[in-house]
Design an enzyme around this catalytic site. Structure first.
Site, PDB file in Angstrom:
ATOM      1  N   HIS A 302       0.818  -1.211   0.000  1.00 13.87           N
ATOM      2  CA  HIS A 302       0.000   0.000   0.000  1.00 13.87           C
ATOM      3  C   HIS A 302       0.853   1.263   0.000  1.00 13.87           C
ATOM      4  O   HIS A 302       0.452   2.293  -0.552  1.00 13.87           O
ATOM      5  CB  HIS A 302      -0.934  -0.007   1.220  1.00 13.87           C
ATOM      6  CG  HIS A 302      -2.172  -0.809   0.996  1.00 13.87           C
ATOM      7  ND1 HIS A 302      -2.860  -1.432   1.998  1.00 13.87           N
ATOM      8  CD2 HIS A 302      -2.851  -1.098  -0.144  1.00 13.87           C
ATOM      9  CE1 HIS A 302      -3.911  -2.057   1.501  1.00 13.87           C
ATOM     10  NE2 HIS A 302      -3.921  -1.868   0.206  1.00 13.87           N
ATOM     11  N   ARG A 409     -20.497   2.857 -18.269  1.00 18.03           N
ATOM     12  CA  ARG A 409     -20.958   1.466 -18.187  1.00 18.03           C
ATOM     13  C   ARG A 409     -22.118   1.384 -17.195  1.00 18.03           C
ATOM     14  O   ARG A 409     -21.917   1.282 -15.989  1.00 18.03           O
ATOM     15  CB  ARG A 409     -19.811   0.561 -17.739  1.00 18.03           C
ATOM     16  CG  ARG A 409     -18.553   0.659 -18.607  1.00 18.03           C
ATOM     17  CD  ARG A 409     -17.462  -0.231 -18.027  1.00 18.03           C
ATOM     18  NE  ARG A 409     -16.229  -0.207 -18.789  1.00 18.03           N
ATOM     19  CZ  ARG A 409     -15.203   0.605 -18.530  1.00 18.03           C
ATOM     20  NH1 ARG A 409     -15.284   1.467 -17.519  1.00 18.03           N
ATOM     21  NH2 ARG A 409     -14.115   0.565 -19.254  1.00 18.03           N
ATOM     22  N   GLU A 543     -18.260  -4.249 -32.042  1.00 22.80           N
ATOM     23  CA  GLU A 543     -17.514  -5.237 -31.264  1.00 22.80           C
ATOM     24  C   GLU A 543     -17.728  -6.662 -31.751  1.00 22.80           C
ATOM     25  O   GLU A 543     -17.046  -7.574 -31.300  1.00 22.80           O
ATOM     26  CB  GLU A 543     -17.876  -5.126 -29.781  1.00 22.80           C
ATOM     27  CG  GLU A 543     -19.357  -5.235 -29.488  1.00 22.80           C
ATOM     28  CD  GLU A 543     -19.696  -4.924 -28.040  1.00 22.80           C
ATOM     29  OE1 GLU A 543     -18.797  -5.010 -27.184  1.00 22.80           O
ATOM     30  OE2 GLU A 543     -20.864  -4.610 -27.753  1.00 22.80           O
ATOM     31  N   ASN A 566     -11.739  -4.287 -26.895  1.00 18.99           N
ATOM     32  CA  ASN A 566     -11.543  -5.478 -26.062  1.00 18.99           C
ATOM     33  C   ASN A 566     -12.312  -6.669 -26.628  1.00 18.99           C
ATOM     34  O   ASN A 566     -11.747  -7.736 -26.882  1.00 18.99           O
ATOM     35  CB  ASN A 566     -11.990  -5.208 -24.619  1.00 18.99           C
ATOM     36  CG  ASN A 566     -11.220  -4.082 -23.971  1.00 18.99           C
ATOM     37  OD1 ASN A 566     -10.190  -3.666 -24.473  1.00 18.99           O
ATOM     38  ND2 ASN A 566     -11.723  -3.579 -22.867  1.00 18.99           N
ATOM     39  N   ASP A 567     -13.630  -6.482 -26.819  1.00 17.21           N
ATOM     40  CA  ASP A 567     -14.438  -7.587 -27.324  1.00 17.21           C
ATOM     41  C   ASP A 567     -14.232  -7.809 -28.818  1.00 17.21           C
ATOM     42  O   ASP A 567     -14.255  -8.955 -29.285  1.00 17.21           O
ATOM     43  CB  ASP A 567     -15.922  -7.341 -27.032  1.00 17.21           C
ATOM     44  CG  ASP A 567     -16.303  -7.784 -25.623  1.00 17.21           C
ATOM     45  OD1 ASP A 567     -15.600  -8.654 -25.069  1.00 17.21           O
ATOM     46  OD2 ASP A 567     -17.276  -7.258 -25.075  1.00 17.21           O
ATOM     47  N   CYS A 614     -13.415   3.096 -27.645  1.00 16.41           N
ATOM     48  CA  CYS A 614     -13.583   3.140 -26.193  1.00 16.41           C
ATOM     49  C   CYS A 614     -12.959   1.943 -25.481  1.00 16.41           C
ATOM     50  O   CYS A 614     -13.092   1.801 -24.271  1.00 16.41           O
ATOM     51  CB  CYS A 614     -15.056   3.240 -25.820  1.00 16.41           C
ATOM     52  SG  CYS A 614     -16.051   1.801 -26.301  1.00 16.41           S
TER      53      CYS A 614
END
Length: 652
Positions: A302, A409, A543, A566-567, A614
């Protein structure tokens, strides 16, 4: 009893913060909940025991739940485990290797010189030079006197009072000026450890056996920290530091002593220590600290996370004995290389001073990009926006210079609850979001959930491959009882004037037509209710390969495209992005993926609509030129990446 095994998607696994978040969620249910991973079992309601399981990203974990609300608990906990950002405190941004190409390119380190010690851990990049502030808290002197049988209950009460006082004082630190949300999250994690059921039960058991409270706390702290240090995972080992600091503070309260503190350290000092805990740092004015050098610690501790969050150069695991650190008058360090020089000579000090000045200039230059609206060399304006999952992230995005929101989201608004959010609640969230960034655009993605990330109120049948199943707009068009309230809320929020609606998982133009029909239906209802609405744009996520092949047709029916890299990468390459065995295929820079992006972008440009990116690749400095060359006019990313992305745009 019900049981289910899941692949853990939480970034970096159930380390401190996600573990305590998971435990809080588990405790909200009455059922008994057990989690098993790596051949070990633990109660899901104990943060300490859960962290000791060492649950990592991509591990398989099994949940066993018994009780009246078992089904609801299973749905919520599975959703948590399968959500990459669940419980995250932007740890991905803060714990990325400080020598990554993007960060090192911005902050070049000085060449290593004579006398520098290169074997420390590069915990937080940056160069520092200044007077030494030696921080070496004295060992605790605990009276071993046992507790008489008649005084045990009073001693337990004394321990509980000390626990309340200690955690209360730590919580008060969250309200100090300059405490960031990420710091507050770490403080919350420490409080959760102090109040953990297993920790407190262990202490009280030792008190009942005759030990006084201070001895009992010290013993339990040492036992549990030793268990953490024996773990292989560096994130889990780093939690031993938290346990030691929690135990020390409790003991100090019990014996009525004040600890040495960083609160009074002079401005511009280099803190040298055996170990500094997040508890210690929570008491300091972080802007006073020029650098940190510790003999112990790891890049996952931390203290390292907080140092990176506050841009404090830090080297941990420094190879010096305590006497050398205590005896030093000045110190110089390079937090990107792990180099430390104690009492540097004039030439070395000059070299570090030059590096510090250069870094300050570079930071100032990068900071200036927070307030500019970047344009390419040929004068094309590019929007650099933020990806958000909650309203709590707004301030960080605005501070970074986000030109709006490229992806909000909405699934997180649904997933964090036991019941579906009402239309009124959704309207408030979307309106607050739009107002916070006005007049910049805010792109809100409609509910994007499926069997891999379910929500309360939707029964998902088992699917062998939920990424190819009943998800996104497919589910929403069937469950209009859920979809219409969201669309109505979005239409109400559109009165702000900068709202854009984004549809996920589109594979056919008929899906867009059905959504438009629902939007028209909702608009007619609101008009009949005399509810005001504003203008909005409707776009689709690119996507799926189908969306790429149908890009020309889709472009004729929407106002914009947003590429979810990403997808899209996962589907084009037929490579599960959660499966490390095919990670070498899951690359946005693969020629096949770039060809898909180029085709979709051409369709958008030809149709005269705008197109954004995005996915995570939007922040990649090596890919930004490719996106811009193909007509992309908006890039959306995590807030921390925005200034560098803006700078890269101006270089294209």
């Amino acid at each position: 009893m019900i049981e289910r095994s899941v692949l853990v998607s939480v970034h970096e696994g159930l380390h401190a913060r996600p573990a305590t978040q998971f435990v809080k969620l588990a405790k909200s249910f009455a059922s008994d909940i057990e989690i098993e991973c790596n051949g070990r079992k633990a109660s899901a309601k104990s943060a300490v025991k859960l962290m000791l399981l060492g649950v990592k990203e991509n591990d398989e974990a099994t949940l066993r739940i018994d009780g009246e609300d078992a089904a609801e608990a299973l749905s919520a906990l599975v959703t948590f485990l399968q959500t990459p950002g669940a419980g995250d405190i932007d740890l991905k941004a803060m714990t990325s290797a400080p020598t990554s190409p993007s960060s090192r390119a911005a902050m070049p380190a000085p060449a290593r010189g004579p006398g520098e010690r290169p074997s420390g851990i590069a915990a937080s990049e940056g160069t520092a030079l200044g007077p030494v502030f030696a921080f070496f808290p004295p060992a605790l002197d605990i009276d071993p006197a046992p507790v008489a049988a008649g005084g045990i209950e009073a001693e337990i009460t004394r321990y509980r009072t000390a626990l309340d006082e200690t955690t209360g004082a730590l919580a008060a630190n969250k309200r100090r000026d300059g405490v960031k949300a990420d710091d507050a999250a770490i403080i919350d994690a420490l409080i959760d450890v102090a109040r953990d059921d297993d920790f407190t039960a262990g202490v009280e058991a030792k008190i009942r056996s005759g030990q006084n409270a201070a001895m009992a706390v010290d013993a339990v702290g040492k036992e549990l920290s030793a268990s953490f240090e024996a773990m292989e995972d560096p994130y889990i080992r780093a939690r031993a530091e938290d346990l030691r600091s929690v135990a020390r503070q409790l003991v100090l309260t019990l014996i009525g002593r004040k600890d040495v503190t960083l609160a009074e350290m002079p401005i511009g000092a280099i803190v040298v220590a055996d170990e500094i805990t997040a508890w210690d740092l929570a008491k300091a004015k972080l802007s006073n600290i020029a650098g940190i050098v510790c003999r112990k610690g790891a890049a996952t501790s931390h203290i390292a996370i907080m140092a990176r969050a506050h841009a404090i150069p830090a080297v941990l695991g420094a190879p010096f004995n305590e006497a050398a650190l205590k005896g030093a008058k000045t110190a110089a360090l390079d937090g990107a290389r792990g180099d430390v020089v104690l009492d540097p000579d004039a030439a070395t000090a000059e070299r570090f001073s030059t590096a510090i000045a250069r870094e300050a200039e570079e930071r100032a230059a990068l900071a200036s990009y927070r307030t500019i609206e970047p344009a390419t060399k040929d004068g094309r304006r590019i929007e650099v926006a933020a990806n958000l999952g909650s309203l709590a992230e707004i301030d960080k995005a605005l501070e970074a210079g986000a030109m709006g929101v490229g992806l909000f989201r909405t699934e997180f608004l649904f997933m964090e609850r036991k019941v579906l959010p009402s239309e009124a609640e959704q309207t408030e969230v979307y309106t607050r979001l739009a107002k916070a960034f006005a007049p910049h655009p805010v792109v809100i993605r409609t509910l994007d959930i499926g069997g891999d990330k379910p929500i309360a109120g939707v029964e998902f049948e088992h699917e062998d491959n939920p990424f190819l199943g009943w998800r996104g707009v497919r589910m929403c068009l069937e469950r209009t009882d859920i979809f219409k309230p969201q669309l109505r809320a979005l239409l109400k929020a559109s009165i702000v004037g900068n709202l854009k609606i984004l549809l996920p998982m589109i594979a056919d133009a008929s899906e867009v037509a059905k959504v438009r029909a629902l939007l028209d239906e909702c608009a007619d209802e609101l008009a009949a209710e005399t509810v005001p609405m504003g203008a909005y744009e409707l776009g689709v996520m690119i996507e799926t390969p189908a969306a790429v092949f149908l890009a020309d047709e889709l472009a004729a029916s929407v106002d914009f495209f947003s590429i979810g890299t990403n997808d899209l990468t996962q589907y084009v390459m037929a490579a599960d992005r959660l499966n490390p065995k095919v990670a070498d295929l899951n690359r946005t820079e693969h020629p096949a993926v770039k060809a898909a992006i180029a085709k979709a972008a051409k369709a958008a440009v030809d149709a005269g609509i705008w197109i954004g990116v995005c996915g995570e690749a939007a922040a990649r400095l090596d890919l930004i030129p490719f996106f811009l060359e193909n007509g992309v006019s908006e890039l959306s990313m995590s807030s921390a990446s925005i200034p560098r992305a803006k700078k890269r745009v101006t270089e294209c």
